[in-house]
Design an enzyme around this catalytic site. Structure first.
Site, PDB file in Angstrom:
ATOM      1  CE1 TYR A  78       0.528  -4.739  -9.708  1.00  0.00           C
ATOM      2  CE2 TYR A  78       1.730  -2.984  -8.588  1.00  0.00           C
ATOM      3  CZ  TYR A  78       1.041  -4.186  -8.551  1.00  0.00           C
ATOM      4  OH  TYR A  78       0.898  -4.841  -7.359  1.00  0.00           O
ATOM      5  NE  ARG A 135       1.631   1.133  -7.059  1.00  0.00           N
ATOM      6  CZ  ARG A 135       0.831   0.791  -8.062  1.00  0.00           C
ATOM      7  NH1 ARG A 135       1.129   1.155  -9.287  1.00  0.00           N
ATOM      8  NH2 ARG A 135      -0.264   0.099  -7.842  1.00  0.00           N
ATOM      9  N   GLY A 175       0.777  -1.229   0.000  1.00  0.00           N
ATOM     10  CA  GLY A 175       0.000   0.000   0.000  1.00  0.00           C
ATOM     11  C   GLY A 175       0.805   1.274   0.000  1.00  0.00           C
ATOM     12  CB  CYS A 209      -7.816   0.572 -33.964  1.00  0.00           C
ATOM     13  SG  CYS A 209      -6.655   0.305 -35.308  1.00  0.00           S
TER      14      CYS A 209
END
Length: 393
Positions: A371, A267, A227, A342
């Protein structure tokens, strides 16, 4: 890895550039520093969902205390690089095959997320003549802190709601196939406020201490999740880790918890070891707005789209221009960095200022080590995959 190293990578390349570069030496230094600052009672696990590549896991061996995983596939990735690294196994949807695989691979701790999961694990463990060490994952009733993602303090699929924890403690005591070792409380993600995170941990301490006293429990582990965030809007304004660790030391000294305090960060460990490089293939203007089309996009690097932010980047100028006609460029203006897909949603940064950007220049997206590639829809439209380079030293 500095900008000079990125420029060196670009030298002599004639095909449109599209690559991930990961700096393993920087990763090790970064994690060593984080771990060194933690109080002795704490352990640092790496949540491999952020980046599960074998070179990343190998670089972290000996520099973290274990790995946190969320599938049998991730367990197997860890065991492919190391047979003895402690593993904590989380996730709300564990199948019977995954629970059996966790036992077979000697997973240290299984985070139990529901009564049904608890009963199934007990049943499977007894069939194999095993006793599984478990933590009960808690969805706390109240989580005052704000963050990008919230898994607790509200109705979500994660964990066991706080009011039901006493019943699950008592149930676990009756099941011979499991052994309750503590609690797992991971309620928010990407929190940037160190003081708020300290307050959150104090709340976790309160919960664990109350259950210990009420149920005469001895617990060995309190997993406080990850976190801890990365500031994509302003990379220079990072989470105040040193101050947080000093505050945590004071909190531990005051509260004197008898268990190990475990962090499972992803992270925060790997984001700044990675760069996503992609070449500008075209620059165009539509209704007064400038667009740079990239060789790449959200099929390689989905994070900016999924989190709806403008990802930080630097321009890497390239003076080689092989065509006999004018080079599209934009000067002193804002430009939107678009991928090659696209869909109008394939945008990595919107209306961001640049001094100069030309077709043939490269964009280096920063903080791309977590990530990025691993959450992206790689084969949408069947474009070639980016090169993936692991630099060590």
């Amino acid at each position: 890895m500095n900008l000079q190293a990125l420029h060196q990578y670009l030298q002599g390349r004639t095909e449109p550039v599209c690559a991930y570069l990961y700096d393993l030496a920087h990763l090790r230094r970064h994690v060593q520093g984080l771990r060194r600052s933690l109080p002795d009672q704490c352990q640092l696990f790496y949540a491999i969902k952020a980046n599960s590549d074998a070179p990343i896991l190998q670089a972290l061996l000996g520099h973290t205390d274990g790995f946190e995983v969320a599938s049998l596939g991730e367990i197997e990735r860890v065991r492919a690089v190391d047979g003895g690294m402690p593993i904590a196994f989380g996730g709300p949807g564990k199948t019977d095959a995954e629970l059996e695989g966790a036992l077979a691979h000697e997973v240290a701790l299984i985070h139990v997320e529901s009564e049904h999961q608890l009963r199934r694990l007990d049943w499977i463990a007894r069939r194999h003549g095993r006793v599984a060490d478990i933590l009960l994952r808690v969805n706390p009733e109240h989580v005052p802190q704000q963050a990008t993602l919230r898994m607790g303090g509200q109705a979500t699929q994660f964990g066991i709601e706080e009011a039901r924890i006493p019943d699950l403690i008592e149930l676990a005591r009756t099941l011979p196939g499991v052994r309750l070792r503590g609690f797992h409380i991971h309620a928010i993600s990407n929190n940037l406020d160190a003081q708020a995170h300290l307050a959150l941990l104090e709340h976790y301490f309160d919960l664990a201490e109350a259950w210990q006293q009420r149920h005469c429990l001895t617990i060995d582990w309190l997993n406080v999740g990850g976190g801890i965030g990365v500031n994509y809007a302003d990379p220079s304004a990072s989470f105040a880790w040193e101050g947080f660790c000093a505050g945590l030391s004071a909190l531990i000294a005051a509260r004197r918890p008898a268990c190990r305090i475990v962090f499972e960060c992803g992270r925060f460990l790997t984001a700044d070891c990675g760069y996503y490089l992609t070449e500008v293939t075209d620059i165009k203007t539509a209704r007064g707005r400038h667009f740079a089309i990239l060789r790449g996009g959200s099929h390689h690097f989905r994070l900016p789209v999924s989190w709806q932010h403008d990802h930080p980047f630097v321009v890497l100028p390239r003076d080689v221009w092989p065509y006999p006609f004018a080079r599209p460029a934009v000067h002193g203006a804002t430009v939107t960095l678009c991928g090659e897909l696209c869909t109008p949603k394939d945008i990595l940064a919107r209306d961001v200022p640049v001094e100069r950007l030309r077709a043939g220049d490269c964009i280096a997206f920063l903080l791309a080590g977590a990530y990025g590639w691993h959450i992206s829809h790689h084969d949408f439209l069947s474009h070639p995959h980016p090169e993936r380079v692991f630099v060590d030293g």
